[in-house]
Design a protein around this motif. Structure first.
Motif, PDB file in Angstrom:
ATOM      1  N   THR A 552      13.429 -32.997   9.100  1.00 20.24           N
ATOM      2  CA  THR A 552      14.121 -32.881  10.644  1.00 20.24           C
ATOM      3  C   THR A 552      15.735 -33.472  10.084  1.00 20.24           C
ATOM      4  O   THR A 552      15.702 -34.647   9.363  1.00 20.24           O
ATOM      5  N   PHE A 553      16.749 -32.776  10.201  1.00 26.27           N
ATOM      6  CA  PHE A 553      18.038 -33.242  10.086  1.00 26.27           C
ATOM      7  C   PHE A 553      18.697 -32.737  11.459  1.00 26.27           C
ATOM      8  O   PHE A 553      19.099 -31.736  11.760  1.00 26.27           O
ATOM      9  N   GLY A 554      19.252 -34.062  12.003  1.00 24.71           N
ATOM     10  CA  GLY A 554      19.803 -33.748  13.478  1.00 24.71           C
ATOM     11  C   GLY A 554      18.830 -33.010  14.197  1.00 24.71           C
ATOM     12  O   GLY A 554      17.720 -33.203  14.520  1.00 24.71           O
ATOM     13  N   ARG A 555      19.595 -31.914  14.781  1.00 23.52           N
ATOM     14  CA  ARG A 555      18.658 -30.992  15.811  1.00 23.52           C
ATOM     15  C   ARG A 555      17.979 -29.846  15.287  1.00 23.52           C
ATOM     16  O   ARG A 555      17.329 -29.285  15.924  1.00 23.52           O
ATOM     17  N   PHE A 556      18.213 -29.730  13.758  1.00 21.03           N
ATOM     18  CA  PHE A 556      17.308 -28.882  13.047  1.00 21.03           C
ATOM     19  C   PHE A 556      16.272 -29.408  12.519  1.00 21.03           C
ATOM     20  O   PHE A 556      16.060 -30.549  12.324  1.00 21.03           O
ATOM     21  N   GLN A 557      15.045 -28.513  12.311  1.00 19.61           N
ATOM     22  CA  GLN A 557      13.945 -28.922  11.652  1.00 19.61           C
ATOM     23  C   GLN A 557      13.530 -27.707  10.802  1.00 19.61           C
ATOM     24  O   GLN A 557      13.750 -26.482  11.122  1.00 19.61           O
ATOM     25  N   SER A 558      12.854 -28.117   9.762  1.00 20.47           N
ATOM     26  CA  SER A 558      12.355 -27.179   8.802  1.00 20.47           C
ATOM     27  C   SER A 558      10.800 -27.431   8.199  1.00 20.47           C
ATOM     28  O   SER A 558      10.566 -28.523   8.441  1.00 20.47           O
ATOM     29  N   SER A 559      10.148 -26.392   7.986  1.00 21.23           N
ATOM     30  CA  SER A 559       8.778 -26.495   7.714  1.00 21.23           C
ATOM     31  C   SER A 559       8.371 -25.682   6.607  1.00 21.23           C
ATOM     32  O   SER A 559       8.554 -24.347   6.674  1.00 21.23           O
ATOM     33  N   SER A 560       7.780 -25.843   5.386  1.00 22.38           N
ATOM     34  CA  SER A 560       7.494 -25.003   4.293  1.00 22.38           C
ATOM     35  C   SER A 560       5.932 -25.150   3.968  1.00 22.38           C
ATOM     36  O   SER A 560       5.593 -26.486   3.823  1.00 22.38           O
ATOM     37  N   LEU A 577       2.934 -18.100   1.367  1.00 26.77           N
ATOM     38  CA  LEU A 577       4.267 -18.766   1.457  1.00 26.77           C
ATOM     39  C   LEU A 577       4.840 -18.760   2.683  1.00 26.77           C
ATOM     40  O   LEU A 577       5.037 -17.441   3.212  1.00 26.77           O
ATOM     41  N   SER A 578       5.132 -19.841   3.392  1.00 24.70           N
ATOM     42  CA  SER A 578       5.511 -19.908   4.928  1.00 24.70           C
ATOM     43  C   SER A 578       6.900 -20.718   5.093  1.00 24.70           C
ATOM     44  O   SER A 578       6.661 -21.840   4.712  1.00 24.70           O
ATOM     45  N   GLU A 579       7.890 -20.172   5.750  1.00 23.00           N
ATOM     46  CA  GLU A 579       9.196 -21.026   6.036  1.00 23.00           C
ATOM     47  C   GLU A 579       9.371 -21.090   7.306  1.00 23.00           C
ATOM     48  O   GLU A 579       9.185 -19.751   7.879  1.00 23.00           O
ATOM     49  N   GLY A 580       9.513 -21.993   7.885  1.00 23.38           N
ATOM     50  CA  GLY A 580       9.932 -22.187   9.592  1.00 23.38           C
ATOM     51  C   GLY A 580      11.195 -22.906   9.752  1.00 23.38           C
ATOM     52  O   GLY A 580      11.380 -23.886   9.095  1.00 23.38           O
ATOM     53  N   PHE A 581      11.991 -22.331  10.499  1.00 26.36           N
ATOM     54  CA  PHE A 581      13.135 -23.085  10.951  1.00 26.36           C
ATOM     55  C   PHE A 581      13.191 -23.256  12.574  1.00 26.36           C
ATOM     56  O   PHE A 581      12.921 -22.262  13.299  1.00 26.36           O
ATOM     57  N   GLY A 582      13.908 -24.467  13.029  1.00 29.33           N
ATOM     58  CA  GLY A 582      13.708 -24.549  14.428  1.00 29.33           C
ATOM     59  C   GLY A 582      15.199 -25.311  14.773  1.00 29.33           C
ATOM     60  O   GLY A 582      15.760 -26.317  14.075  1.00 29.33           O
ATOM     61  N   TYR A 583      15.632 -25.221  15.991  1.00 32.62           N
ATOM     62  CA  TYR A 583      16.755 -25.961  16.409  1.00 32.62           C
ATOM     63  C   TYR A 583      16.271 -26.381  17.890  1.00 32.62           C
ATOM     64  O   TYR A 583      15.957 -25.576  18.823  1.00 32.62           O
ATOM     65  N   GLN A 584      16.572 -27.856  18.018  1.00 31.95           N
ATOM     66  CA  GLN A 584      16.320 -28.494  19.359  1.00 31.95           C
ATOM     67  C   GLN A 584      17.321 -28.865  19.969  1.00 31.95           C
ATOM     68  O   GLN A 584      18.088 -29.976  19.594  1.00 31.95           O
ATOM     69  N   TRP A 588      17.264 -26.735  25.484  1.00 34.29           N
ATOM     70  CA  TRP A 588      16.313 -25.430  24.881  1.00 34.29           C
ATOM     71  C   TRP A 588      16.024 -25.740  23.394  1.00 34.29           C
ATOM     72  O   TRP A 588      16.427 -26.582  22.936  1.00 34.29           O
ATOM     73  N   SER A 589      15.045 -24.891  23.264  1.00 33.34           N
ATOM     74  CA  SER A 589      14.762 -25.101  21.705  1.00 33.34           C
ATOM     75  C   SER A 589      14.388 -23.504  21.172  1.00 33.34           C
ATOM     76  O   SER A 589      13.881 -22.757  22.097  1.00 33.34           O
ATOM     77  N   LEU A 590      14.497 -23.310  19.870  1.00 34.84           N
ATOM     78  CA  LEU A 590      13.884 -22.185  19.164  1.00 34.84           C
ATOM     79  C   LEU A 590      13.124 -22.337  17.797  1.00 34.84           C
ATOM     80  O   LEU A 590      13.631 -23.390  17.159  1.00 34.84           O
ATOM     81  N   LEU A 627       3.233  -9.693   6.002  1.00 33.23           N
ATOM     82  CA  LEU A 627       4.188 -10.639   6.385  1.00 33.23           C
ATOM     83  C   LEU A 627       3.706 -10.856   8.027  1.00 33.23           C
ATOM     84  O   LEU A 627       3.422  -9.917   8.720  1.00 33.23           O
ATOM     85  N   ARG A 628       4.129 -12.052   8.355  1.00 36.69           N
ATOM     86  CA  ARG A 628       3.841 -12.550   9.496  1.00 36.69           C
ATOM     87  C   ARG A 628       4.924 -13.304  10.219  1.00 36.69           C
ATOM     88  O   ARG A 628       5.369 -14.186   9.397  1.00 36.69           O
ATOM     89  N   THR A 629       5.544 -12.777  11.170  1.00 33.16           N
ATOM     90  CA  THR A 629       6.718 -13.540  11.872  1.00 33.16           C
ATOM     91  C   THR A 629       6.444 -14.108  13.139  1.00 33.16           C
ATOM     92  O   THR A 629       5.706 -13.536  14.022  1.00 33.16           O
ATOM     93  N   ASN A 630       6.954 -15.523  13.553  1.00 31.37           N
ATOM     94  CA  ASN A 630       6.663 -16.122  14.721  1.00 31.37           C
ATOM     95  C   ASN A 630       7.828 -16.564  15.179  1.00 31.37           C
ATOM     96  O   ASN A 630       8.434 -17.067  14.414  1.00 31.37           O
TER      97      ASN A 630
END
Length: 681
Positions: A552-560, A577-584, A588-590, A627-630
């Motif tokens: 987690t860096f500031g409002r951003f978050q990542s997951s591998s 292999l899975s990569e996830g990125f988020g913004y809070q 709102w959040s994504l 490939l799976r997208t969420n």
């Protein structure tokens, strides 16, 4: 179509800019503490749903009773006692972050408790039943953008939408829960389902009224001891045993899950026959239930039950014929004496079926399946709980199943006993022994083990955990079991061997885990009960390696996430292999994640956890190549009203059809949309 869906989601985002998202911290913590392939699917989902329901209606931890704390999944009895003692010594918690000062609580448990409790002073006039009411209304809609074979051929009688409504009301001592749900393919206000949704469940619960400590009317769940004779809740997995001690306590909870089985219908209560305080009392928990069961009936006269069906699907004419085919009556009681550190309970459960259960016994592995109309089981549960040493167990007796009509009547035994030793502040060791006779056939029993029905298994589990290294938690277990009678897929007695190693690192905004697991299941023809670690066995062996890194860096978050598996017995393999990125943002959040997977066969399937809507399944099974997208967007439209939108896209590169039978999709991809409104008032 997928481009249209993504465009629609991004167009919806500006309308989410006026609110603050609710925390889903416990989802990530729960996923890190539990492995989907270590649970049975039903048990994993049940524990997750219980935590979600608690997070939906947070409770003041200063008003939480000892029983309220014990109801939290993955919280040990020792930790519940520690919270009670802390309140008695220092008074009410001023902030929920004060939980970190309790030495018995580790960071993961503190995060879970912070999601389902809050802390504020208790007013002097807070004793009324209807004081401080809180309500929540959750509406969920799932929209598939494809059509399955069952709809094309007219086999599914309803439409392809699935939706549900959940309502909860919680006051100082009263709780009400209602759920209505419909699966894809089931009828809605038409045909055989003119009442509306396919499944309704609900309960009313009243707590702490005179000598009545707890009263539930409606749909409810009962868990007794280790679950050898009755357990409607989740069962402990091998990984969760590293974190929590099995409880010998009898507990009640309301049923609001969409699962159409694993609950009782009627009335249950816990009565305080004698009570000095929360840790010294005598209680009686009687319960009575009557409900319909889905079943496959025979063509004989009178008809008998061939199979009890628990999946809850009523999409086709055949499935509707099995609906409400017979009835089940359950009556029982649990008498528990508590004087911590000791607790002992005497339990009995009787089950009566309207029609006789008569499963086919043509195959050898089915010879000791339960049969008949009446089933009675009794047990003795016991525990000894101190900060350094915890022991708990249950021993059960019941009518033994017969091989055939010539077999004599008898009594079947089952026992499970667990011990945890915290021999140092940063070290703990754990062991569990179980013996489940192959003639022990409790209809509603579910407990720890390779099998969930407390039958045909003898085993020993040993585990250890340490936090001696700074910011690092190390844990490991070894579990060996023997199955004396033939199981499905084996032509002889068999054995199982399971080893597990885990390292978890957490510091500030960074967390990482590395897990390795080796599982071996084979017949005992070689005469050895030890693992062979090779391909020349009559059974299966599997190596699995998993790693997860979150930052987690500031409002951003990542997951591998990186996973790999190999089966030396069949040379099957798989990886993902899975990569996830988020913004809070504040309002709102994504979240967006992409997963590539490649496995040689179904046997090498892998499980991945990801963010989801409230009550949404956060674990997905993947096999083949694809490939799976969420994509997940959350926000609150106005104060108290949260909106969530999720888009899940699954593309396969190695097939042009997905699934089989009526569930078949004549395409290599599927896209599912989920819409949810969560109103708290």
């Amino acid at each position: 179509m997928r481009q249209y869906v993504l465009t629609l989601l991004f167009l919806l985002l500006p309308s989410f800019l006026f609110a603050q998202e609710e925390s889903d911290t416990f989802q990530d913590v729960y996923n890190s503490l539990s492995d989907m392939d270590d649970f049975d699917e039903e048990g994993w989902t049940e524990a997750y749903d219980n935590l979600t329901a608690m997070a939906q209606m947070p409770q003041n931890i200063n008003a939480a009773t000892y029983e309220d704390l014990l109801a939290v999944p993955l919280l040990t009895e020792e930790q519940a006692v520690a919270i009670i003692y802390y309140r008695d010594l220092y008074g009410d918690l001023r902030s929920i972050s004060e939980l970190s000062l309790i030495t018995a609580l580790d960071p993961p448990r503190c995060k879970i408790l912070s999601a389902i409790f809050y802390a504020e002073p208790i007013p002097n006039n807070a004793k009324g039943i209807l004081k401080y009411p809180k309500s929540s209304l959750l509406m969920t809609l799932a929209v598939p953008t494809y059509e399955r074979k069952g709809f094309k051929e007219g086999k599914y009688l309803g439409d392809k939408l699935s939706h549900s409504i959940r309502y909860q009301l919680k006051t100082n001592r009263l709780q009400i829960g209602l759920t209505a749900s419909k699966d894809a393919g089931e009828q809605f206000f038409c045909g055989e389902n003119r009442k509306g949704w396919d499944f309704y469940t609900g309960f009313a619960r009243l707590k702490e009224t005179g000598i009545m400590k707890d009263l539930i009317v409606g749909h409810y769940q009962v868990s007794i001891g280790m679950g050898l004779i009755l357990n409607n809740g989740y069962r402990l997995s091998k990984t969760s045993l590293l974190l929590t001690q099995p409880s010998s306590k009898t507990s009640l909870r309301g049923h609001t899950s969409k699962m159409e089985s694993n609950y009782l219908q009627g009335v249950a209560s816990t009565i305080a026959l004698w009570r000095r305080n929360a840790t010294k009392n005598i209680s009686l928990t009687p319960f009575l239930s009557w409900k319909y069961l889905d079943a496959t009936m025979s063509d004989t006269e009178p008809p008998t039950i061939s199979t009890i069906v628990s999946n809850g699907y009523h999409r086709t004419k055949e499935e509707l014929m099995r609906r409400y085919a017979t009835t089940q009556t359950v009556a029982g009681a649990s008498l528990v004496y508590t004087s911590l550190p000791f607790r002992i309970g005497l339990n009995i459960v009787h089950i009566h079926l309207k029609d006789s259960l008569a499963p086919s016994k043509n195959q050898m592995y089915r010879r000791y399946y339960p049969e008949g109309k009446d089933f009675t089981d009794g047990s003795l549960s016991y525990s000894f709980i101190t900060p350094k040493l915890q022991f708990s167990g249950e021993t059960a007796l019941g009518k033994a199943a017969k091989y055939n009509e010539k077999d004599k009547d008898g009594i079947a035994l089952a026992t499970a006993n667990a011990i945890r030793w915290n021999f140092h502040q940063q070290w703990s060791a754990f062991a569990l022994q179980r013996f489940y006779s192959y003639r022990h056939t409790p209809l509603l029993g579910r407990s720890f083990g390779d099998v969930s029905n407390c039958q045909n298994e003898n085993g020993i589990y040993a585990g250890m955990m340490t936090t001696a290294l700074r910011n690092i938690t190390l844990s490991a277990y070894i579990d060996g079991s023997h199955h004396p009678w033939i199981r499905y897929g084996y032509d002889n007695s068999s054995r199982s061997w399971d080893t597990y190693l885990s390292a978890a690192y957490e510091r500030k905004n960074l967390s990482a885990t590395l897990k390795y697991r080796y599982r071996e299941q084979a017949t005992t023809e070689t005469g050895s009960i030890l693992p062979q670690f090779g391909s020349k066995i009559n059974g299966t062996a599997q190596h699995t390696l998993r790693s997860t890194v979150k930052y987690t860096f500031g409002r951003f978050q990542s997951s591998s996430q990186l996973q790999g598996t190999f089966l030396p017995t069949s040379n099957d393999w798989g990886y993902l292999l899975s990569e996830g990125f988020g913004y809070q943002a504040i309002k709102w959040s994504l979240w967006l994640s992409i997963t590539y997977f490649n496995t040689s066969d179904y046997l090498s399937r892998l499980y991945i956890t990801d963010k989801s809507i409230t009550y949404g399944a956060t674990s997905c099974m993947l096999y083949g190549q694809g490939l799976r997208t969420n994509l997940l967007a959350k926000a609150i439209i106005i104060k108290g009203l949260q909106a969530s939108v999720r888009c899940n896209i699954l593309n396969y590169f190695d097939r042009d059809k997905i699934s089989s039978s009526y569930q078949q999709i004549d395409s290599s991809s599927q896209t599912d949309l989920y819409f949810q409104l969560n109103w708290k008032f």
